[in-house]
Design a protein around this motif. Sequence first.
Motif, short mmCIF file in Angstrom:
data_model
loop_
_atom_site.label_atom_id
_atom_site.label_comp_id
_atom_site.label_asym_id
_atom_site.label_seq_id
_atom_site.Cartn_x
_atom_site.Cartn_y
_atom_site.Cartn_z
N GLU A 221 -6.08 -8.02 -11.98
CA GLU A 221 -6.26 -7.36 -10.69
C GLU A 221 -5.14 -7.74 -9.72
O GLU A 221 -4.69 -6.90 -8.93
CB GLU A 221 -7.63 -7.73 -10.10
CG GLU A 221 -8.81 -7.19 -10.89
CD GLU A 221 -8.76 -5.67 -11.05
OE1 GLU A 221 -8.51 -4.96 -10.05
OE2 GLU A 221 -8.94 -5.18 -12.19
N THR A 222 -4.70 -8.99 -9.78
CA THR A 222 -3.59 -9.40 -8.92
C THR A 222 -2.31 -8.68 -9.32
O THR A 222 -1.51 -8.26 -8.47
CB THR A 222 -3.38 -10.92 -8.98
OG1 THR A 222 -4.63 -11.59 -8.73
CG2 THR A 222 -2.36 -11.38 -7.95
N THR A 227 1.83 -4.37 -8.40
CA THR A 227 2.40 -3.10 -8.87
C THR A 227 2.24 -2.01 -7.82
O THR A 227 3.17 -1.25 -7.53
CB THR A 227 1.73 -2.67 -10.18
OG1 THR A 227 1.93 -3.68 -11.18
CG2 THR A 227 2.30 -1.35 -10.68
N ALA A 228 1.05 -1.94 -7.22
CA ALA A 228 0.78 -0.91 -6.23
C ALA A 228 1.69 -1.04 -5.02
O ALA A 228 2.07 -0.03 -4.40
CB ALA A 228 -0.69 -0.97 -5.80
N LEU A 229 2.06 -2.30 -4.68
CA LEU A 229 2.91 -2.53 -3.52
C LEU A 229 4.40 -2.46 -3.86
O LEU A 229 5.25 -2.58 -2.98
CB LEU A 229 2.60 -3.90 -2.92
CG LEU A 229 1.20 -4.05 -2.29
CD1 LEU A 229 0.96 -5.49 -1.87
CD2 LEU A 229 1.04 -3.12 -1.11
N LYS A 289 7.60 -11.26 -4.73
CA LYS A 289 7.88 -9.95 -4.14
C LYS A 289 9.17 -9.34 -4.68
O LYS A 289 9.29 -8.12 -4.77
CB LYS A 289 7.92 -10.08 -2.62
CG LYS A 289 6.58 -10.52 -2.03
CD LYS A 289 6.64 -10.74 -0.53
CE LYS A 289 6.69 -9.44 0.23
NZ LYS A 289 6.51 -9.65 1.70
N ASN A 290 10.12 -10.19 -5.03
CA ASN A 290 11.41 -9.73 -5.55
C ASN A 290 11.78 -10.51 -6.80
O ASN A 290 11.21 -11.59 -7.06
CB ASN A 290 12.49 -9.91 -4.48
CG ASN A 290 12.22 -9.09 -3.24
OD1 ASN A 290 12.23 -7.86 -3.29
ND2 ASN A 290 11.96 -9.76 -2.12
N PRO A 291 12.72 -10.03 -7.62
CA PRO A 291 13.11 -10.76 -8.83
C PRO A 291 13.61 -12.16 -8.48
O PRO A 291 14.44 -12.33 -7.58
CB PRO A 291 14.23 -9.89 -9.42
CG PRO A 291 13.98 -8.53 -8.87
CD PRO A 291 13.42 -8.72 -7.51
N ASP A 308 4.56 -11.63 -15.77
CA ASP A 308 4.14 -10.24 -15.87
C ASP A 308 4.93 -9.43 -14.84
O ASP A 308 4.72 -9.56 -13.63
CB ASP A 308 2.64 -10.09 -15.57
CG ASP A 308 1.77 -10.73 -16.64
OD1 ASP A 308 2.31 -11.06 -17.72
OD2 ASP A 308 0.56 -10.89 -16.40
N ILE A 309 5.87 -8.61 -15.32
CA ILE A 309 6.72 -7.81 -14.44
C ILE A 309 6.04 -6.47 -14.17
O ILE A 309 5.58 -5.80 -15.10
CB ILE A 309 8.11 -7.61 -15.05
CG1 ILE A 309 8.79 -8.96 -15.31
CG2 ILE A 309 8.98 -6.75 -14.15
CD1 ILE A 309 10.12 -8.85 -16.03
N SER A 310 5.97 -6.08 -12.91
CA SER A 310 5.35 -4.81 -12.55
C SER A 310 6.15 -3.64 -13.12
O SER A 310 7.40 -3.64 -13.06
CB SER A 310 5.28 -4.66 -11.04
OG SER A 310 4.54 -5.71 -10.45
N PRO A 311 5.50 -2.65 -13.68
CA PRO A 311 6.23 -1.47 -14.17
C PRO A 311 6.82 -0.69 -13.00
O PRO A 311 6.24 -0.66 -11.92
CB PRO A 311 5.15 -0.66 -14.89
CG PRO A 311 3.87 -1.08 -14.24
CD PRO A 311 4.04 -2.51 -13.87
#
Length: 316
Positions: A221-222, A227-229, A289-291, A308-311
Amino acid sequence: MALAQADCPQLTLGRGGIPMVQLHSPGSARISGTYLRHRHDEDHYASESHLPSRYAAQDTIDCLHHDRMYSSLDALLRHAADTTWMTVGDGRFGTDANFLRPHVRSVLATSISSSTLVIAKHRNWIDGYSEENAERISFGDEQFDFVLCKEAYHHFPRPAIGLYEMLRVARVGVVLIEPFDSQWSPLGSIKRLIKRVLRGEHPYDQFEPVGNFVFRLSRTETSKVMTALGYYGIAWRPMNGFWWGPLSSASKTKISLRLAAYWLGVYAQDLACRIRLLSPGLVTLVCLKNPPSPELLRDLKRHGFRIDISPPNPYT
């Protein structure tokens, strides 16, 4: 280490020069009541007779229990010497800020009540503090590099709102050290039963006496939130602890049955997790928030963190 004015906003000074920030109560009467009960609990323990083990009993299993959680930040703190931090839910006399103090440029302790933080500041255990509601933090966007929330997120009546607020005021990321909402395991029910018997907990251990749901931290969920942001992703590292009141006052350095029982509890859980019979009970989760730099990413992986990297969003 003095807290530089540039590191955090100026606070309104109340009577006696004590920094004060207005507490904004959420609209729901039930949620507001839960916050007020948490505030009352902190006010109740605001005396020198209730000092945490970090200040009053460092050679104890209780202090060891917390130090093991703090040690999960070693990789991150190697790269944090010039960073600014805020702690959230640090109502145990600012112990989280006290831990961070030698490792970072500045750190501001916050909690729903400032009653224990006043004592910590007077004793020079912390540099600065502010009374903050996690659902409506008074500071501006990206005011701090990092926010640390240790064992407080699961107490929030509406933790998702708190997470969005912490992400808003953090420039680099948010660090959460919390009970882990991990997947079902064969021994999970037995572990919960043992905890209830040892700690005398109510069978409905999904709720706390103050009225809030115990909101354990979910990796998936986190990750969805990040990802959504449109943020980089999460680094997470599971672990196990074993806290039981009768063991907590024993020495962490002198051999004893209580110390042996503590490590037996930890290692038994570690072994059960390794053979997939149990899921970890705790997690350190860093919302980035950033790489991160290649050096930080390498150190996190070396210390057992999984990334876990956001798609990417193809429409933005």
